[in-house]
Design an enzyme around this catalytic site. Structure first.
Site, PDB file in Angstrom:
ATOM      1  N   ARG A   1      -8.443  -0.043   5.062  1.00  0.00           N
ATOM      2  CA  ARG A   1      -7.769   1.108   4.394  1.00  0.00           C
ATOM      3  C   ARG A   1      -6.429   0.190   3.789  1.00  0.00           C
ATOM      4  NH1 ARG A   1      -6.916   6.644   7.584  1.00  0.00           N
ATOM      5  NH2 ARG A   1      -5.735   6.772   5.800  1.00  0.00           N
TER       6      ARG A   1
ATOM      7  N   ILE B   1       3.971  18.194   8.774  1.00  0.00           N
ATOM      8  CA  ILE B   1       4.721  18.458   7.086  1.00  0.00           C
ATOM      9  C   ILE B   1       5.337  19.360   7.017  1.00  0.00           C
ATOM     10  CG2 ILE B   1       2.428  17.418   6.244  1.00  0.00           C
ATOM     11  CD1 ILE B   1       1.499  20.494   5.670  1.00  0.00           C
ATOM     12  N   ASP B   2       6.337  19.883   8.098  1.00  0.00           N
ATOM     13  CA  ASP B   2       7.230  20.813   7.972  1.00  0.00           C
ATOM     14  C   ASP B   2       8.309  20.687   7.186  1.00  0.00           C
ATOM     15  OD1 ASP B   2       7.486  19.341  10.181  1.00  0.00           O
ATOM     16  OD2 ASP B   2       9.565  20.285  10.439  1.00  0.00           O
ATOM     17  N   GLN B   3       8.753  19.206   7.113  1.00  0.00           N
ATOM     18  CA  GLN B   3       9.983  18.872   6.055  1.00  0.00           C
ATOM     19  C   GLN B   3       9.508  18.719   4.695  1.00  0.00           C
ATOM     20  OE1 GLN B   3      13.021  18.417   7.379  1.00  0.00           O
ATOM     21  NE2 GLN B   3      12.119  19.148   9.275  1.00  0.00           N
TER      22      GLN B   3
ATOM     23  N   ILE C   1       8.557   6.686  16.785  1.00  0.00           N
ATOM     24  CA  ILE C   1       8.246   7.316  15.467  1.00  0.00           C
ATOM     25  C   ILE C   1       7.128   8.117  15.727  1.00  0.00           C
ATOM     26  CG2 ILE C   1       7.671   7.414  12.981  1.00  0.00           C
ATOM     27  CD1 ILE C   1      10.359   6.017  13.649  1.00  0.00           C
TER      28      ILE C   1
ATOM     29  N   CYS D   1      -4.370   7.939   9.646  1.00  0.00           N
ATOM     30  CA  CYS D   1      -4.660   7.348  10.920  1.00  0.00           C
ATOM     31  C   CYS D   1      -4.360   8.262  12.030  1.00  0.00           C
ATOM     32  CB  CYS D   1      -4.030   6.170  11.015  1.00  0.00           C
ATOM     33  SG  CYS D   1      -4.520   4.573  10.220  1.00  0.00           S
TER      34      CYS D   1
ATOM     35  N   ASP E   1       4.651   0.400  12.035  1.00  0.00           N
ATOM     36  CA  ASP E   1       3.518   0.000  11.601  1.00  0.00           C
ATOM     37  C   ASP E   1       3.449  -1.627  11.862  1.00  0.00           C
ATOM     38  OD1 ASP E   1       3.019   2.329  10.209  1.00  0.00           O
ATOM     39  OD2 ASP E   1       3.452   1.522   8.295  1.00  0.00           O
TER      40      ASP E   1
ATOM     41  N   LYS F   1       0.824  -1.341   0.148  1.00  0.00           N
ATOM     42  CA  LYS F   1       0.085  -0.124   0.052  1.00  0.00           C
ATOM     43  C   LYS F   1       0.809   1.323  -0.005  1.00  0.00           C
ATOM     44  CE  LYS F   1      -1.415   1.663   3.966  1.00  0.00           C
ATOM     45  NZ  LYS F   1      -1.362   3.091   4.646  1.00  0.00           N
ATOM     46  N   ASN F   2       1.893   1.374   0.935  1.00  0.00           N
ATOM     47  CA  ASN F   2       2.573   2.482   1.054  1.00  0.00           C
ATOM     48  C   ASN F   2       3.551   2.664  -0.119  1.00  0.00           C
ATOM     49  OD1 ASN F   2       1.097   3.018   3.239  1.00  0.00           O
ATOM     50  ND2 ASN F   2       2.584   2.381   4.601  1.00  0.00           N
TER      51      ASN F   2
ATOM     52  N   ARG G   1       1.214  14.658  12.977  1.00  0.00           N
ATOM     53  CA  ARG G   1       1.770  14.200  11.715  1.00  0.00           C
ATOM     54  C   ARG G   1       2.256  15.483  11.096  1.00  0.00           C
ATOM     55  NH1 ARG G   1      -0.890   8.828   9.465  1.00  0.00           N
ATOM     56  NH2 ARG G   1       0.818   8.723   8.538  1.00  0.00           N
TER      57      ARG G   1
ATOM     58  N   ARG H   1      -3.683  10.039   4.298  1.00  0.00           N
ATOM     59  CA  ARG H   1      -2.518  10.636   4.371  1.00  0.00           C
ATOM     60  C   ARG H   1      -1.935  11.022   2.870  1.00  0.00           C
ATOM     61  NH1 ARG H   1      -0.784  13.822   8.123  1.00  0.00           N
ATOM     62  NH2 ARG H   1       1.362  14.205   8.152  1.00  0.00           N
TER      63      ARG H   1
HETATM   64  C1  EPZ Z   1       4.245   6.918   6.407  1.00  0.00           C
HETATM   65  O1  EPZ Z   1       3.763   7.943   6.916  1.00  0.00           O
HETATM   66  C2  EPZ Z   1       3.479   5.814   6.375  1.00  0.00           C
HETATM   67  N1  EPZ Z   1       2.208   6.002   5.514  1.00  0.00           N
HETATM   68  C3  EPZ Z   1       2.945   5.220   7.830  1.00  0.00           C
HETATM   69  O2  EPZ Z   1       2.028   4.147   7.363  1.00  0.00           O
HETATM   70  C4  EPZ Z   1       4.007   4.949   8.499  1.00  0.00           C
HETATM   71  O3  EPZ Z   1       3.776   4.703   9.805  1.00  0.00           O
HETATM   72  C5  EPZ Z   1       5.256   5.989   8.431  1.00  0.00           C
HETATM   73  O4  EPZ Z   1       5.523   6.214   7.139  1.00  0.00           O
HETATM   74  C6  EPZ Z   1       6.526   5.521   8.920  1.00  0.00           C
HETATM   75  O5  EPZ Z   1       6.968   4.375   8.605  1.00  0.00           O
HETATM   76  C7  EPZ Z   1       2.370   6.037   4.131  1.00  0.00           C
HETATM   77  O6  EPZ Z   1       3.273   5.625   3.662  1.00  0.00           O
HETATM   78  C8  EPZ Z   1       1.138   6.421   3.532  1.00  0.00           C
HETATM   79  P1  EPZ Z   1       6.810   9.835   8.305  1.00  0.00           P
HETATM   80  P2  EPZ Z   1       4.390   9.251   7.103  1.00  0.00           P
HETATM   81  O7  EPZ Z   1       6.896  11.348   7.485  1.00  0.00           O
HETATM   82  O8  EPZ Z   1       5.013   9.553   5.575  1.00  0.00           O
HETATM   83  C9  EPZ Z   1       7.818  13.307  11.647  1.00  0.00           C
HETATM   84  C10 EPZ Z   1       0.253   2.536   7.897  1.00  0.00           C
HETATM   85  O9  EPZ Z   1      -0.125   2.095   8.745  1.00  0.00           O
HETATM   86  N2  EPZ Z   1       7.559  14.202  10.689  1.00  0.00           N
HETATM   87  O10 EPZ Z   1       7.832   9.109   8.051  1.00  0.00           O
HETATM   88  O11 EPZ Z   1       3.437  10.426   7.429  1.00  0.00           O
HETATM   89  C11 EPZ Z   1       6.406  12.705  11.834  1.00  0.00           C
HETATM   90  O12 EPZ Z   1       5.561  13.420  13.018  1.00  0.00           O
HETATM   91  C12 EPZ Z   1       1.033   4.276   7.847  1.00  0.00           C
HETATM   92  O13 EPZ Z   1       0.334   2.055   6.540  1.00  0.00           O
HETATM   93  C13 EPZ Z   1       7.979  15.572  10.715  1.00  0.00           C
HETATM   94  O14 EPZ Z   1       8.212  15.884  11.849  1.00  0.00           O
HETATM   95  O15 EPZ Z   1       5.348   9.147   8.012  1.00  0.00           O
HETATM   96  C14 EPZ Z   1       6.936  11.291  12.450  1.00  0.00           C
HETATM   97  O16 EPZ Z   1       7.116  11.543  13.906  1.00  0.00           O
HETATM   98  C15 EPZ Z   1       0.298   4.872   9.036  1.00  0.00           C
HETATM   99  N3  EPZ Z   1       7.836  16.456   9.761  1.00  0.00           N
HETATM  100  C16 EPZ Z   1       8.112  11.062  11.699  1.00  0.00           C
HETATM  101  O17 EPZ Z   1       8.456  12.437  11.115  1.00  0.00           O
HETATM  102  C17 EPZ Z   1       7.476  16.267   8.710  1.00  0.00           C
HETATM  103  O18 EPZ Z   1       7.335  17.010   7.775  1.00  0.00           O
HETATM  104  C18 EPZ Z   1       7.982  10.023  10.564  1.00  0.00           C
HETATM  105  O19 EPZ Z   1       6.698  10.282   9.766  1.00  0.00           O
HETATM  106  C19 EPZ Z   1       7.175  14.762   8.357  1.00  0.00           C
HETATM  107  C20 EPZ Z   1       7.224  13.708   9.343  1.00  0.00           C
END
Ligand code: EPZ
Length: 430
Positions: free
Chosen positions: A397, A124-126, A327, A117, A305, A22-23, A122, A93
Site C-alpha cells: 500500500r 471523522i467527526d472533525q 495517536i 489500516c 507511522d 504517499k500521504n 479512526r 483511508r
Molecule cells: C493520516 O491518517 C495518515 N494517513 C496516517 O498514515 C497517519 O498515521 C496519520 O495521519 C497520523 O499522522 C494518510 O495520510 C492517508 P489523523 P489520518 O486524522 O488522517 C483522531 C500510514 O501508515 N481523529 O491525523 O486518518 C484519530 O482517531 C497511515 O501511512 C479524530 O478523533 O490521521 C487519531 O487518533 C496510517 N477525529 C488522530 O485523530 C477526526 O475527525 C489522528 O488522526 C479525525 C481524526
C-alpha cells in the site's frame, strides 16, 4: 499466496532512492479534480493506495495519462458523477479526500466511508465539523458520507484534535469557499504543507500551512499546474531504521532532512551515527544499540507511522525502553509477531515496555498493517535464519518495490509464491 522470504543477518549497505510521499500524493491527486484544467503531477509513488485512488477517480470520469511510472496528467473537466462508491475505494483511508475536493468544486459529494489500516478507531467527526462550519449538510447513509451545500462560506474552525485528514479536507473545501477560513489547531505534517503548496500553485490563497493556524482566502476557481510531490518521510525513516537494526551503513537519497529530524535524533540517541547533507542522510550502525523512550506525537514530534520500526530497533537494544503511542490506540498488534521472533515486550494500554534482547530468530509471520508490516520485515532482516512474511499487500500500500530496494542494499529477500519457490530461495541463500 505471495510472501516475502527473508534470510536475516546481512547488514544493509549502500544507497537507496526515496520516492514521493504517499500521504502527500493522495490528497494532491484528489485535489486535482478541483480544476477543469489539466494538472501534471510528478514524483508520484507507484503504490497500491495511489493506484486505488486513481481508479476511483477514473470511475467518476477523471481522464488520466501516465507519462511514466511516477508522472500522471489528470483532467477532471468531464466528471460524470459526484458519487464515489467504487468497491476498492472503501479499502483506503484517503478516499475521504475526494469529499473535500468535490464539495469545494461542485458543492456536493457522496463518497464511500473510508477504511484504511486497522490501527484503531479512526473517527471523522472533525472532518464533518469542518464541512458543516463551511455551510455544508453532512449525513451518513448506506455506507456513504453525503455532503451538500448551496454555498460554502468561510468560517473560523477550531480542531478539537490535531488531525491530518481533517485539516487537509477542510483546506480543500475552504480553498473554493466564499470569504476567509481559519483552521486553528491544524496539523503541521509535511504533507499538509505540500497540499497547500499544490493548491496555491493552482491559484488558491492559503497561508500558514506548517503552523497551528492556517488561513485561507477562498477563490472562485483554480487552474492547472505542474507539481512535484515531496519525498516520503516515512519510507526514508524506514530505511534509516533498517540500517540501524541490521548494523548497516545506508544512505537515503532524495530526502528533506528537516522532515526527518525527530527520526534522526532517536537514531543518535540509540547509538547510530547520522550524517546529513542537503538531500541525503547516511545512517551507520556500528555500536551496540542503546535503549531510549519515545512517544508518538503530531509533527514535528516522532511520527506514529514510525512507531513499529523504532520498536523493532529498541527490542534489540541494551536495557529497557518505553514506547508510548499517543495517536492511535491499536497500533501494537504486531508485537505478538515480534514476540514470536524472540522480542520481550509487554503492552499495557498505549505503552510498550521493551526489555532488549540480543537477537531475533526467523519465524513465519504476517503483516498486520502497512507500517507494522514493514517493521516486521526489518526484524526479519536482523534475525538469525529464515522468515516468511505474508499479507504483504499491506506493505505494498505504501512502499514501492520494497523488496527490490532492500535487495539493492544487500538484503536476502525475495517474493515467493509456493513452497517450492521458498525451498529454492533457501537453497540459493543457504
Ligand atoms: C493520516 O491518517 C495518515 N494517513 C496516517 O498514515 C497517519 O498515521 C496519520 O495521519 C497520523 O499522522 C494518510 O495520510 C492517508 P489523523 P489520518 O486524522 O488522517 C483522531 C500510514 O501508515 N481523529 O491525523 O486518518 C484519530 O482517531 C497511515 O501511512 C479524530 O478523533 O490521521 C487519531 O487518533 C496510517 N477525529 C488522530 O485523530 C477526526 O475527525 C489522528 O488522526 C479525525 C481524526
Amino acid at each position: 499466496m505471495i510472501q516475502y522470504a527473508i534470510k536475516g543477518g546481512t547488514p544493509l549497505v549502500g544507497e537507496v532512492e526515496i520516492g514521493g510521499a504517499k500521504n502527500a500524493a493522495l490528497p494532491i491527486l484528489a485535489a486535482s479534480v478541483m480544476t477543469d484544467d489539466t494538472v501534471y503531477i510528478e514524483n508520484m509513488p507507484d503504490v497500491r493506495d495511489t493506484k486505488v485512488l486513481l481508479c476511483a477517480m477514473e470511475s467518476i470520469g477523471v481522464m488520466m495519462k501516465r507519462t511514466d511510472r511516477h508522472s500522471v496528467a489528470l483532467n477532471a473537466s468531464n466528471i460524470n458523477s459526484l458519487v464515489v462508491d467504487d468497491e476498492s475505494i472503501k479499502k483506503i483511508r484517503a478516499s475521504y479526500y475526494l469529499i473535500g475536493a468535490l464539495l469545494g468544486k461542485y458543492k456536493r459529494a457522496e463518497v464511500a466511508l473510508p477504511g484504511g489500516c486497522d490501527i484503531g478507531c479512526r473517527a471523522i467527526d472533525q472532518h464533518i465539523k469542518g464541512f458543516r462550519a463551511l455551510g455544508a449538510e453532512v449525513t451518513i447513509e448506506h455506507g456513504l458520507i453525503k455532503t451538500y451545500a448551496e454555498r460554502l462560506v468561510g468560517n473560523h474552525i477550531y480542531m478539537d484534535v490535531v488531525s491530518v485528514g481533517a485539516t487537509i479536507n477542510i483546506m480543500m473545501a475552504a480553498a473554493l469557499a466564499e470569504g476567509k477560513t481559519t483552521i486553528e489547531n491544524a496539523a503541521k505534517e509535511p504533507h499538509v504543507v505540500d497540499l497547500a503548496n499544490f493548491l496555491n500553485s493552482m491559484g488558491a490563497n492559503i497561508k500558514g500551512a506548517g503552523t497551528d493556524v492556517i488561513r485561507i482566502k477562498g477563490v472562485p476557481s483554480l487552474h492547472g499546474t505542474e507539481y512535484t510531490i515531496i519525498p516520503d518521510q516515512i519510507e526514508a525513516g524506514t530505511f534509516m531504521f533498517a540500517a540501524a537494526v541490521t548494523r548497516g551503513d545506508v544512505t537515503v537519497k532524495n530526502v528533506i532532512p528537516k522532515h526527518l529530524e525527530s527520526i534522526t535524533s532517536k537514531l543518535l540517541e540509540i547509538g547510530c551515527e547520522v550524517e546529513e547533507a542537503d538531500d541525503c542522510i547516511r545512517v551507520v550502525s556500528s555500536k551496540p544499540l542503546q535503549h531510549t523512550h519515545v512517544k508518538t506525537l503530531p509533527y514535528p514530534g516522532f511520527p506514529t507511522d514510525m512507531q513499529p520500526q523504532i520498536t523493532v530497533a529498541l527490542a534489540l537494544s541494551q536495557g529497557t525502553s518505553i514506547v508510548t503511542e499517543s495517536i492511535f490506540e491499536n497500533r501494537f498488534k504486531y508485537v505478538d509477531e515480534l514476540t514470536r521472533m524472540g522480542a520481550n515486550i509487554k503492552v499495557e494500554g498505549n505503552t510498550a515496555i521493551i526489555d532488549g534482547v540480543s537477537r531475533y530468530t526467523g519465524a513465519s509471520i504476517s503483516a498486520p498493517d502497512l507500517r507494522a508490516g514493514a517493521a516486521l520485515v526489518l526484524a526479519a532482516m536482523a534475525a538469525d535464519g529464515y522468515t516468511t512474511v505474508d499479507d504483504i499487500q499491506y506493505i505494498e500500500r505504501g512502499y514501492e518495490d520494497f523488496h527490490l530496494k532492500l535487495q539493492s542494499l544487500g538484503a536476502q529477500i525475495e517474493l515467493v509464491e509456493t513452497e517450492k519457490d521458498y525451498q529454492k530461495f533457501k537453497l540459493k541463500t543457504g
